[in-house]
Design a protein around this motif. Structure first.
Motif: not given
Lengths: 121, 107
Positions: B31-37, B91-97, A102-109, B49-52
């Motif tokens: 918090s290692n808020y890093l994903a791969w697509y 990265q989704y720790g601060i905003s999303t880029f 539910y968070l603003v910044t998350t991975d997109l599944d 991959i999520y959470g690094a």
């Protein structure tokens, strides 16, 4: 299974507006947020913003503040994104994507299939 | 704004080889808020991959993520024909880029 089905391709003239829809199924819509991501031809991914499926709170990327509006209709489990004052560099494939929480910044599944918006005079 | 720089821009490898993709952030990713697509032509991105380092549902174990702080890596242990695609970090720790992507092509 989780599905996000987007509306069809659009062709718009510069200065016009476009509204893209994203219909969700297979999960509890109000437990997750929806992000919108665009991809210009041959380019990378650009996050545009997010809307909560529960509160309809929004967060927009600074670049799109004031020109983009995201809304939801919980009765039909549909998210919408409107872009105003279209320019040629808004030509892109627009994706909706479910956040994994539910968070603003998350991975997109889960992602929609994309909607091509072409801006041309 | 956190800038993500992916390298190399293109990786030319043969099936069965190991692929190592890099994603470097301009500041520490909280918090290692890093994903791969993974994205194939004409398709939407797919979360790998999520959470690094956590594999998403249904992702084969030949895909692995590692790293922390500002330096992250996606490894594909043995490339299968279906793995040739473009890969993005987010990265989704601060905003999303998102990063600019790495294309893995057949050599």
């Amino acid at each position: 299974q989780v599905q996000l089905v987007q509306s069809g391709a659009e062709v718009k003239k510069p200065g016009a507006s476009v509204k893209v829809s994203c219909k969700a199924s297979g999960y509890t819509f109000t437990n997750y947020g929806i992000s919108w991501v665009r991809q210009a031809p041959g380019q990378g991914l650009e996050w545009m913003g997010w809307i909560s499926g529960y509160t309809s709170n929004t967060r927009y990327a600074q670049k799109f503040q004031g020109r983009v509006t995201m809304t939801t209709d919980t009765s039909t489990r549909t998210a919408y994104m409107e872009v105003r004052s279209l320019r040629s560099d808004d030509t892109a494939v627009y994706y909706c994507a479910r956040g994994s929480s539910y968070l603003v910044t998350t991975d997109l599944d889960y992602w929609g299939q994309g909607t091509l918006v072409t801006v041309s005079s | 704004e956190i800038v993500l720089t992916q390298s190399p821009g293109t990786l030319s490898l043969s099936p069965g080889e190991r692929a190592t993709l890099s994603c470097r952030a301009s500041q520490s990713v909280s918090s290692n808020y890093l994903a791969w697509y993974q994205q194939k032509p004409g398709q939407a991105p797919r979360l790998l991959i999520y959470g690094a380092s956590s594999r998403a549902t249904g992702i084969p174990d030949r895909f692995s993520g590692s790293g922390s702080g500002t330096d992250f890596t996606l490894s594909i242990s043995r490339l299968e024909p279906e793995d040739f695609a473009v890969y993005y970090c987010q990265q989704y720790g601060i905003s999303t880029f998102f990063g600019g992507g790495t294309k893995v092509e057949i050599k």
